[in-house]
Write a protein that holds these residues in place. Structure first.
Motif, PDB file in Angstrom:
ATOM      1  N   ARG A   1       0.825  -1.181   0.043  1.00 12.95           N
ATOM      2  CA  ARG A   1       0.167   0.041   0.019  1.00 12.95           C
ATOM      3  C   ARG A   1       0.938   1.342   0.070  1.00 12.95           C
ATOM      4  NH1 ARG A   1      -5.365  -0.093   1.410  1.00 12.95           N
ATOM      5  NH2 ARG A   1      -5.367   2.079   2.236  1.00 12.95           N
ATOM      6  N   ALA A   2       2.024   1.165   0.012  1.00 17.18           N
ATOM      7  CA  ALA A   2       2.935   2.338   0.141  1.00 17.18           C
ATOM      8  C   ALA A   2       3.119   3.103  -1.242  1.00 17.18           C
ATOM      9  CB  ALA A   2       4.319   2.049   0.732  1.00 17.18           C
ATOM     10  N   PRO A   3       3.022   4.417  -1.326  1.00 14.51           N
ATOM     11  CA  PRO A   3       3.020   5.034  -2.666  1.00 14.51           C
ATOM     12  C   PRO A   3       4.490   5.250  -3.070  1.00 14.51           C
ATOM     13  CG  PRO A   3       1.310   6.169  -1.171  1.00 14.51           C
ATOM     14  CD  PRO A   3       1.949   5.245  -0.413  1.00 14.51           C
TER      15      PRO A   3
ATOM     16  N   PHE B   1      -1.173   7.516  -4.241  1.00 11.97           N
ATOM     17  CA  PHE B   1      -2.199   6.286  -4.000  1.00 11.97           C
ATOM     18  C   PHE B   1      -3.380   6.573  -4.751  1.00 11.97           C
ATOM     19  CE2 PHE B   1      -5.428   4.164  -1.411  1.00 11.97           C
ATOM     20  CZ  PHE B   1      -4.514   3.085  -0.889  1.00 11.97           C
TER      21      PHE B   1
ATOM     22  N   VAL C   1      -3.416   7.041   3.881  1.00 11.33           N
ATOM     23  CA  VAL C   1      -3.314   5.638   3.169  1.00 11.33           C
ATOM     24  C   VAL C   1      -2.412   4.751   3.356  1.00 11.33           C
ATOM     25  CG1 VAL C   1      -4.305   7.025   1.113  1.00 11.33           C
ATOM     26  CG2 VAL C   1      -1.757   6.752   1.296  1.00 11.33           C
ATOM     27  N   PHE C   2      -1.350   4.805   4.217  1.00  6.27           N
ATOM     28  CA  PHE C   2      -0.319   3.939   4.511  1.00  6.27           C
ATOM     29  C   PHE C   2       0.553   4.307   5.967  1.00  6.27           C
ATOM     30  CE2 PHE C   2       4.133   2.221   4.186  1.00  6.27           C
ATOM     31  CZ  PHE C   2       3.851   0.841   4.151  1.00  6.27           C
ATOM     32  N   VAL C   3       0.921   3.521   6.698  1.00  2.00           N
ATOM     33  CA  VAL C   3       1.701   3.787   7.895  1.00  2.00           C
ATOM     34  C   VAL C   3       2.646   2.493   7.915  1.00  2.00           C
ATOM     35  CG1 VAL C   3       1.605   4.218  10.193  1.00  2.00           C
ATOM     36  CG2 VAL C   3      -0.529   4.778   9.076  1.00  2.00           C
ATOM     37  N   GLU C   4       3.972   3.012   8.187  1.00  2.00           N
ATOM     38  CA  GLU C   4       5.151   2.009   8.364  1.00  2.00           C
ATOM     39  C   GLU C   4       5.453   2.351   9.891  1.00  2.00           C
ATOM     40  OE1 GLU C   4       7.771   1.648   5.113  1.00  2.00           O
ATOM     41  OE2 GLU C   4       9.418   2.036   6.689  1.00  2.00           O
TER      42      GLU C   4
ATOM     43  N   GLU D   1       2.045   8.044   5.268  1.00  2.00           N
ATOM     44  CA  GLU D   1       1.596   8.404   3.999  1.00  2.00           C
ATOM     45  C   GLU D   1       0.315   8.882   3.676  1.00  2.00           C
ATOM     46  OE1 GLU D   1       3.710   8.028   1.139  1.00  2.00           O
ATOM     47  OE2 GLU D   1       5.533   6.624   1.686  1.00  2.00           O
ATOM     48  N   SER D   2       0.049  10.102   3.224  1.00  2.00           N
ATOM     49  CA  SER D   2      -1.123  10.562   2.819  1.00  2.00           C
ATOM     50  C   SER D   2      -1.140  10.571   1.312  1.00  2.00           C
ATOM     51  CB  SER D   2      -1.513  12.069   3.120  1.00  2.00           C
ATOM     52  OG  SER D   2      -0.520  12.782   2.362  1.00  2.00           O
ATOM     53  N   VAL D   3      -2.359  11.079   0.526  1.00  3.76           N
ATOM     54  CA  VAL D   3      -2.288  10.751  -0.919  1.00  3.76           C
ATOM     55  C   VAL D   3      -1.172  11.776  -1.434  1.00  3.76           C
ATOM     56  CG1 VAL D   3      -3.795  11.191  -2.956  1.00  3.76           C
ATOM     57  CG2 VAL D   3      -4.779  10.450  -0.648  1.00  3.76           C
TER      58      VAL D   3
END
Lengths: 366, 124
Positions: free
Chosen positions: A292-294, A317, B36-39, B57-59
């Motif tokens: 899912r990571a852009p 994304f 949209v994503f978190v690491e 992470e956002s768009v």
């Protein structure tokens, strides 16, 4: 323009009143989002979204044989563009690189050009240099430009501007409605059906308010515009195309008119012809990443053997796909669909593969 | 009652004994937009104060999240992998990022109070 205070668009107060978050883009304070990028993006795909793109440059080209004059510097068949029709074309430099990508509409008495915000002043200087006496390029950069995009855009506009019901994809008209003179094209930058509407700045707020009064319409910012265009596989000037890329490398060969490919008689034509005949060293491709990571612009790409393969030029994304997508240039031998590549993201290898474009099918009213 | 402190990097920190729970503030999630994503850092990792150890992470963009204090990661919030949007919905509750066993629990006192953080946000 970067050294100057950003300029405001005619709808600046309107945007703020509608809850926009404003950012500096190409020298203009523009709305990046209202409710949120994903919400606005999905609303455009399902209903109708209203974008302000007044930072883009509108200009008219007039005079005898204006179309032939423009053909000196662009790739498209402009002389063959019938009145009431619009075409996507590429403004070229001597080396076969892309100075800008633009829309050209034949409004009968003159051509209407729509130029990218960050390029419009350079474009006017470049085009003007190559114009013969009697053909005049007149910037109308003070005009406003709104885009209404989405599957409900035509139904919304039909109620307000009946003349639009007869239009199909890439038609262009001039009409009077909503208290002002409008230039309307059935085109856009989202992959959806839709329209772009040009008008005098003083009327922009009234037109925007009239469009937004329809419950099917919601405002959308540049954030959604970027994710929509990327899903549609449409290049962004400055990211995916620039003066170092030929139309062939950028997969924009369709923007070279058939007649133009017989003669290659536009600025940089010889270089573009060589790329066409011999192939470009790198090609612009669509990429899907695992997870899912852009993977974003600037990330370097490697092939399965670990050798340098190219670079991401746009990545985000994709709200419609709930997955990351990207555009990038890769070595020509790696440009076939399905080719496995890796990008390095925060020290880790992310698997990607080359994917056909567009990521989301276009839904134009052809 | 558990006390909550803040950092100028827009993280919140709550302390229970020597275990600190860390997330990003409501102001931060609002500024980022749709996440949209978190690491997240793996349990067992030792982090220094101000070390970048998570990414959100956002768009539009990726942003680092920093360790507010030195310590060892004991746990991360696996729910954020499946539902990163939780960061927008419950930034200062369900969407905690990771927990740290602090090297020096007393250092917690040096972080911003709620009032001091609010004043900092107002000044931006």
């Amino acid at each position: 323009m970067a050294d100057h205070e950003p300029q405001t668009v005619p709808l600046d107060a309107w945007h703020r009143a509608h809850g926009a978050r404003m950012v500096d883009f190409a020298g203009y304070l523009m709305p990046v989002q209202y409710d949120g990028i994903i919400t606005e993006h999905l609303h455009c795909r399902s209903s109708a979204a209203l974008f302000d793109v007044s930072h883009m440059g509108q200009a008219t080209l007039a005079g005898p044989a204006a179309a032939a004059a423009l053909e000196r510097v662009v790739t498209g068949d402009i002389a063959g563009l019938k009145p009431g029709r619009q075409r996507y074309t590429l403004l070229m430099n001597e080396a076969g690189g892309i100075v800008d990508d633009l829309m050209v509409a034949n409004l009968g008495h003159h051509l209407l050009l729509v130029l990218n915000a960050g390029r419009k002043y350079a474009d006017v200087a470049h085009i003007t240099t190559h114009l013969p006496a009697g053909v005049t390029l007149t910037p109308a950069f003070d005009r406003a430009l709104l885009a209404l995009q989405g599957p409900q855009a035509a139904a919304v506009l039909a109620e307000l501007i009946p003349a639009t019901t007869a239009m199909r994809f890439m038609d262009a008209i001039e009409t009077t409605a909503l208290g002002t003179d409008l230039t309307i094209t059935r085109s856009g930058y989202t992959g959806e059906d839709g329209f772009e509407i040009g008008m005098p700045a003083a009327h922009a707020a009234d037109v925007a308010t009239a469009l937004l009064a329809d419950p099917r319409v919601k405002p959308a910012g540049l954030g959604a515009r970027d994710s929509l265009r990327l899903e549609a596989g449409l290049p962004l000037y400055g990211n995916d195309i620039d003066e170092s890329r030929t139309p062939i490398a950028a997969n924009l060969g369709f923007a070279i008119g058939k007649r133009r490919k017989m003669t290659w008689d536009f600025l940089g034509g010889a270089a573009v012809r060589a790329a066409h005949d011999n192939g470009a060293a790198e090609r612009l491709v669509g990429l899907r990443a695992e997870g899912r990571a852009p993977v974003r612009a600037g990330a370097t790409l490697h092939d399965a053997a670990g050798a340098a393969a190219g670079q991401i030029t746009s990545g985000t994304f994709a709200p419609s796909l709930d997955a990351p997508i990207a555009l990038g240039y890769v070595r020509a031998d790696l440009a076939t669909d399905g080719t496995a590549l890796t990008a390095t993201l925060r020290g880790r290898a992310i698997a990607l593969h080359v994917t056909p474009l567009p990521f989301v099918p276009h839904r134009y009213a052809r | 009652m558990t006390e909550i402190r803040f950092t100028k990097d827009h993280e919140w920190v709550s302390l229970d004994g020597d275990i600190a729970t860390i997330g990003i503030t409501d102001h931060a999630q609002s500024a980022l937009g749709d996440v949209v994503f978190v690491e997240l850092p793996e349990p067992g990792r030792t982090v220094a104060e101000a070390e970048a150890c998570a990414v959100v992470e956002s768009v539009k963009a990726a942003s680092d999240v920093y360790a507010p204090l030195a310590g060892t990661v004991t746990e991360h919030n696996a729910a954020l992998a499946d539902e990163p949007g939780l960061v927008n919905k419950e930034p200062e509750a369900g969407a905690w990022f990771f927990k740290l066993r602090l090297a020096d629990p007393a250092a917690f006192e040096a972080l911003l109070t709620a009032d001091a953080y609010q004043a900092f946000v107002q000044s931006l």
